[in-house]
Scaffold this motif. Structure first.
Motif: not given
Length: 326
Positions: A262-290
Motif C-alpha cells: 500500500d505504501t510503495i504503491a501510494a508513493v508511486a501513485g503520487a508521482v505517477a499522478g503528477a506525471r500523467f494527471g488525474a484524468s489518466e487514473l482508471p475510473d473504476r478505481w476512483l469510483q471504488a474509493i469513497d
C-alpha cells in the motif's frame, strides 16, 4: 497544473487502496493468487471492502485538510488532526506512529515526542516509511517554493518520524512532485539538489533511480526491495512512478512488488499522478474509493491557494533542532 495536482492525491489514494488487500504478501504469492492486481479487491489484508484506503491516505488527508482550512502550515494543527484520527481507532497504523500519537494525545509537544522516541529506537525500527507516505500535500502546496517545501517536509516528518532519512525522504518526494507540477526537466535531480545535505544512503538510492531516468543505467541494475524502510520505499516508489508508461502501470507494478504494497504503491501513485494527471487514473478505481470527491476538491484547493509558512517553524529548523544524526 490542476489535473496534475489532483492527480498527486488521487494517485496516492489509488495506490494505497489497490495495495491494501495484498499488503505483507510476497510478489510470487500475489501473482499466483490474483495475477496482476488490476482491480480493487475486497477483504484480504485488514479485511476491508474494495477501495478502502488506509493510514497512508487518511494521514495525507489530515495534512491536506489542515493546509486547506488554515491557509498555512501549522504543525500543531497537523499533529492535533493526527491525534483525532488516532482516537478513531484506525484499522491500520504503524507502531512508531501509534506510540508518538499516544504521547501527543497525552500532551507532549509536537516537536519533542517524535524526536524523543527516535532517540530510544534501535537501528532497523527507527526509519520507517510512515511520514513519506503522507507528505505529498506539501509537494502541491509549496511547488515553486523550495525553501518552504524543505522546511514543511522536514518539520512535518518530525512529528512522528524524526530520523534524518525520513525527514529528507519527504523532501525528495515532495521536491520531485513539485518539479513535475512545475514542469522541471529533471524533477528527481532537482529534488536531490534540495536534499544535498541529506543522508548518503538515501541520496545513493535515489541517484540510482535518476540514472535510470536519464538512461545512463539499465533497470536491470536496480534491485528493488519491498520493505517498510523509508529508503527502499522511496526508491521503489520513485522508480515505478517515474519510469512507467502510464499511471495505471506504475501503480500496478508497484503493488506487484509485494511487501509493503500500500505504501510503495501510494508513493508511486503520487508521482505517477503528477506525471500523467488525474484524468489518466482508471475510473473504476476512483469510483471504488469513497473519498474521491473530497480528495479531488482538496487537490484543487492546494493548487490554487497561497499557503504560508510561519516564521516560528523556520526558526526551529534554522536552530538545528531537527538536525539529527542517523
Amino acid at each position: 497544473m490542476d489535473d496534475s495536482a489532483v492527480g498527486v492525491l488521487l494517485g496516492l489514494a489509488c495506490g494505497d487502496a489497490l495495495g491494501r488487500p495484498v499488503e505483507f504478501q510476497q510478489s510470487a504469492s500475489i501473482q499466483q493468487r490474483h495475477g496482476p492486481v488490476m482491480d480493487m479487491l475486497a477483504n484480504g489484508t485488514h479485511g476491508q471492502p474494495a477501495g478502502t484506503i488506509t493510514d497512508d491516505t487518511e494521514m495525507a488527508l489530515c495534512v491536506a485538510r489542515s493546509l486547506a482550512d488554515s491557509g498555512h502550515f501549522d504543525p500543531v494543527d497537523v499533529a492535533d488532526r493526527f491525534v483525532e484520527w488516532y482516537r478513531s481507532d484506525p484499522f491500520d497504523i504503524g507502531l512508531l506512529t501509534s506510540t508518538v500519537l499516544r504521547r501527543l494525545r497525552d500532551g507532549d509537544p509536537w516537536d519533542e515526542a517524535g524526536i524523543d522516541e527516535w532517540k530510544h529506537l534501535p537501528e532497523g525500527s527507527n526509519a520507517g516509511n510512515g511520514s513519506v507516505m503522507r507528505c505529498a500535500p506539501y509537494g502541491i502546496a509549496f511547488a515553486g517554493e523550495s525553501d518552504a517545501l524543505v522546511t514543511a517536509s522536514r518539520a512535518s516528518s518530525v512529528i512522528t518520524h524524526a530520523d534524518p532519512r525520513c525527514q529528507w525522504g519527504c523532501v525528495i518526494l515532495n521536491g520531485t512532485l513539485a518539479g513535475l507540477l512545475t514542469g522541471t526537466d529533471q524533477p528527481l535531480a532537482s529534488a536531490l539538489d534540495l536534499a544535498e545535505n541529506g543522508p548518503a544512503e538515501l541520496q545513493s538510492a535515489c541517484e540510482a533511480v535518476q540514472a535510470i531516468v536519464e538512461g545512463s543505467e539499465s533497470p536491470a541494475d536496480l534491485e528493488l526491495a519491498n520493505s517498510g524502510y523509508v529508503v527502499t520505499t522511496l526508491q521503489a516508489g520513485l522508480y515505478h512512478g517515474l519510469t512507467a508508461e502510464s499511471a495505471e502501470g506504475a501503480i500496478v507494478d508497484a503493488v506487484m512488488l509485494g511487501g509493503d504494497t500500500d505504501t510503495i504503491a501510494a508513493v508511486a501513485g503520487a508521482v505517477a499522478g503528477a506525471r500523467f494527471g488525474a484524468s489518466e487514473l482508471p475510473d473504476r478505481w476512483l469510483q471504488a474509493i469513497d473519498e474521491t470527491a473530497e480528495i479531488r476538491e482538496l487537490g484543487q484547493q492546494l493548487d490554487t491557494m497561497e499557503i504560508s509558512l510561519p516564521e516560528s517553524v523556520v526558526e526551529k529548523l534554522s536552530s538545528g533542532q531537527f538536525d539529527l544524526q542517523a
